[in-house]
Design an enzyme around this catalytic site. Structure first.
Site, PDB file in Angstrom:
ATOM      1  N   HIS A 167     -11.406  -4.708   9.900  1.00  0.00           N
ATOM      2  CA  HIS A 167     -11.901  -4.441   8.550  1.00  0.00           C
ATOM      3  C   HIS A 167     -13.137  -3.576   8.557  1.00  0.00           C
ATOM      4  CE1 HIS A 167      -9.368  -7.917   7.521  1.00  0.00           C
ATOM      5  NE2 HIS A 167      -9.346  -7.385   6.331  1.00  0.00           N
ATOM      6  N   GLU A 216       0.817  -1.228   0.000  1.00  0.00           N
ATOM      7  CA  GLU A 216       0.000   0.000   0.000  1.00  0.00           C
ATOM      8  C   GLU A 216       0.839   1.260   0.000  1.00  0.00           C
ATOM      9  OE1 GLU A 216      -1.070  -2.594   1.459  1.00  0.00           O
ATOM     10  OE2 GLU A 216      -3.078  -2.809   0.663  1.00  0.00           O
TER      11      GLU A 216
END
Lengths: 422, 402
Positions: free
Chosen positions: B194, B125
């Site tokens: 999440h 990322e």
């Protein structure tokens, strides 16, 4: 990793000397005081990712003894010399100005590392990009940003290259393709990789056939342990991006010795692990750096992919002007001061009759004047006006949203008068 | 980082059941209200939900045909059109290419535009967000996909420091026309790591624009606007909305359709109380409004569409009309969007408030996994109804989730 003996910071310079280091084979190190063996054969890219490839340099060229095969012409030599002197004098002036209170915040000086900046950046075209860290004044200067603009920026004046909004650590110049100036170490590396990605994208997708712009990413030894660095080594090699990762290994990350922080201190080895050549060069010798740079930049321009270059160098001053610099051994500092890149190069120029003392003195005088002039200019420049506070937050200032009257805030002529109520 | 994307297909029936649990009474209400004009009676809620009678859609006052489109298709078509229009636009992220997108948002783009423009990345990322920023510095227009915005925390340095702040630090020399997009907020049963909502985090950073679409029209219009915008945009989608169908007007299907950034939409007009919401909570707010209508409370529902810049003008104008405010969000309560809206209203419209602002947010806990606990951790329709009644000084039963 087994070194033949315990490496103590004092003996670190010997890392450069391959006699002490059984790991590196002599043929791979261009900074060795021994001449390179003629078994040096690798020139162009190696197909196998396993083998470390070597930057090509004619063996004879890299000897310290001058030969008829000089590495630079007179013009090139003087250009490089002037650049190095500019870097040194400018940084010294920064220190003076800081202690007089004209400059403030975090200021990180580049004294001692000029060979890396001049060695690499003077080979670039205007369209090539440079990305740096907070130690970026000299990178910006080498790339062509005028000394006046950099000094004003440091003083926080509106005539600075970033109108006083960036500061010492954030030198940007769209004109000269200096893409920063980042305070977080490692932050510039993905940005540089992106710039290299753009170069490839322009060539392949936008079909600008001759787009061969390369990007240089400068960073230090501490950064070589950071995750983003490895992520980008991987992607740059994977996609064969035209980027050169230049590690300015000055052995210290503030007060953390490179040896205390790194499991395997030989940073160049991290290149082959990702499938690109890794080279170690003596960063105190501008000609050696220049030779390595030529090959690496050539590789990138030809589309052969990235290179990792580790330049062993040293910073003569502390990490920043606020750093008391107590942890470094004075002997080590003295040893490196004796290898001052400017003194070495001056000697080379004179011995090889590329320039006379007088000419070099003239250059030094000229640079003194340039730097003095930049200080005067910065002093006399105005501080940013109040309305500048809210400018340039967005390229599209409608990003400030809609005001209570239903119109976009930026359309209100009083908007930038700088109230706290945005 | 892998969230078992293979389970994506399994989520659909789960969602259907999930909604059915709480809504089965409501469907009765909605069907009764079908005959009532004005206001939105309901949205099409996914292919395997109980289908609304065609009558319901015909009650809409869209001028043109009642074409429906899922949010997923809306995003996909927006990306497709923008990539076709401008060769500088490219998509980069994990699984965007050969996998057709972790949530199938980028489906078909690889075949159409090739691997140089739809770039599958390794799991890096920080690396690829930074690469996007570097490419944007040089004038390309990257659309960086985070598989969920939770993963953006690995790259947040780039979103904030090298993207948001660069135009300012370089004094306008280098702008960053980048879009960071991906699903944000909770899904169903995906656990604490999440499920976080990042609206408040990114919404506080100057230099960023933060958009939160709800319907398909929002998704299309705002994504197109984001891609064309010269500044960094954080585009927060919602996984559970991807499969939802919404009617779209013919105008929104046009390839130059863009929605203005910074303008909220009044989804339902009302005069008694203002309810602000964004993303999935807009749907909940609308349903709550239906319930409140039955109790004689006429609620105005505002779909924020944009967290930064926040459309304070619309919100304040609405509060000045209704005098009561309920803010709804799924994120954590402290320092959240509701807090900001409340502060804005207190600063600008204090005299108009007849009741304290009610702030509904997710529970102040990391998201639990168990379904019943998760249900308690996020606002439900009855929470919105209760808060609205409190703001109207109607007596409400005490509840464990209050």
């Amino acid at each position: 990793m087994g070194f033949a003996r315990v490496i103590h910071p004092h003996t670190l310079p010997l890392l450069a000397d391959t006699r002490a280091n059984p790991i590196a084979t002599p043929s791979l190190f261009l900074g060795s005081t021994r001449t390179l063996r003629h078994t040096l054969t690798h020139t162009r890219s190696i197909s196998s990712a396993q083998r470390r490839s070597v930057v090509a340099a004619k063996v004879s060229d890299v000897k310290l003894k001058p030969t008829t095969n000089l590495l630079v012409t007179k013009e090139e030599g003087l250009e490089v010399y002037e650049d190095m002197i500019l870097g040194r004098v400018f940084e010294d002036m920064c220190a003076q100005m800081y202690y007089r209170g004209k400059m403030f915040g975090f200021v990180h000086l580049y004294n001692g590392q000029e060979a890396v900046s001049s060695g690499f950046i003077k080979l670039l075209k205007k369209e090539d990009s440079v990305v740096s860290t907070y130690r970026d004044h000299v990178h910006a200067l080498s790339k062509g940003v005028p000394a006046r603009a950099v000094m004003s920026e440091l003083f926080g004046k509106t005539t600075g290259c970033c109108r006083g909004q960036g500061g010492s650590m954030h030198m940007f110049s769209a004109e000269h393709n200096v893409l920063g100036g980042f305070a977080f170490i490692g932050e510039g590396i993905p940005v540089a990789t992106g710039a290299a990605f753009t170069s490839k994208y322009k060539r392949e997708v936008l079909k600008e056939a001759d787009c061969d712009h390369v990007t240089l990413a400068f960073f230090g030894d501490g950064t070589a342990n950071n995750g983003q660095f490895f992520e980008c080594l991987n992607m740059a090699a994977l996609w064969k991006l035209p980027i050169i990762f230049v590690v300015e290994n000055n052995l210290w990350a503030i007060g953390m010795s490179h040896l205390r922080a790194t499991s395997d201190p030989e940073i160049w080895k991290k290149g082959p692990a990702f499938g690109m050549p890794g080279v170690h060069v003596d960063g105190m010798d501008v000609l050696k750096v220049r030779e390595v740079a030529k090959e690496a930049i050539g590789r990138a321009r030809r589309g052969e992919g990235p290179t990792l270059v580790e330049c062993e160098t040293y910073r003569f001053r502390g990490h920043s002007l606020a750093d008391p610099d107590e942890l470094r051994d004075p002997d080590e500092k003295a040893r490196y001061a004796a290898r001052d890149p400017i003194t070495q190069f001056k000697k080379y120029l004179i011995e090889n009759k590329l320039a006379s003392e007088a000419e070099l003195k003239a250059i030094e005088k000229k640079i003194d004047e340039v730097v003095e002039d930049s200080v005067e200019f910065a002093d006399e420049s105005p501080a940013p006006s109040r309305s500048q506070l809210l400018e340039n937050v967005f390229a599209d200032p409608r990003g400030f949203g809609i005001g209570p009257d239903g119109r976009y805030r930026c359309e209100d002529p009083k908007f930038t008068e700088g109230t706290a109520q945005v | 980082m892998a969230i078992g994307v293979a389970s994506f297909n399994l989520l659909q029936p789960v969602i259907g059941n999930y909604f059915c649990l709480i809504d089965e009474n409501m469907w009765g209400i909605i069907r009764q209200n079908v005959g009532v004009t004005g206001g939105l009676s309901s949205q099409g809620l996914g292919n395997h939900m109980m289908r609304l009678r065609p009558v319901a859609s015909a009650m809409r006052n869209y001028s043109s045909a009642t074409k429906e489109m899922t949010v997923r298709d809306a995003l996909n078509s927006a990306l497709d059109e923008e990539m076709a229009a401008d060769p500088n636009v490219f998509v980069m992220g994990e699984e965007v290419g050969e996998y057709q997108g972790a949530y199938k948002i980028t489906k078909g783009l690889l075949d159409k535009y090739g691997p140089e423009r739809v770039v599958d990345t390794p799991i890096t990322e920080a690396g690829f967000a930074g690469i996007g920023v570097g490419a944007a510095y040089h004038g390309l227009r990257p659309v960086i996909e985070f598989m969920t915005f939770n993963f953006s925390m690995q790259a947040i340095d780039h979103v904030i420091n090298s993207a948001a702040k660069s135009n300012y630090m370089s004094a306008g020399q280098i702008n960053v026309p980048i879009v960071f997009r991906g699903p944000n907020g909770p899904a169903a049963g995906v656990g604490a790591q999440h499920s976080q909502c990042y609206g408040a985090w990114y919404g506080s950073v100057p230099g960023l624009k933060v958009l939160v679409p709800y319907s398909s029209e929002d998704a299309r219009g705002l994504l197109k606007a984001a891609i064309r915008d010269p500044d960094p945009v954080v585009f927060l989608e919602n996984e559970l909305l991807y499969g939802e169908s919404f009617p779209v007007s013919a105008e929104s299907l046009d390839s130059s359709f863009c929605l203005p950034i910074g303008k909220a939409k009044i989804e339902r007009e009302g005069k008694d109380i203002t309810i602000t919401a964004f993303s999935k909570m807009v749907g909940y707010a609308l349903k709550a409004a239906e319930i409140l209508e039955k109790d004689g409370i006429n609620a105005e529902v505002i779909n924020l569409r944009s967290i930064r810049p926040l459309d304070r003008a619309t919100i304040n104008a609405s509060v000045r009309k209704t005098n009561r405010l309920v803010t709804v969000e799924e994120g954590f309560p402290q320092h959240g969007i509701g807090a900001e809206i409340c502060a804005s209203v207190v600063e600008d419209s204090f005299g108009y408030l007849d009741a304290p602002v009610e702030r509904i947010a997710g529970a102040d806990v990391p998201t639990p996994y168990a379904a019943n606990l998760e249900r308690m951790a996020f606002p439900q329709i009855e929470d919105i109804v209760r808060a609205a009644k409190r703001a109207c000084y109607r007596s409400v039963p005490m509840s464990a989730t209050a």
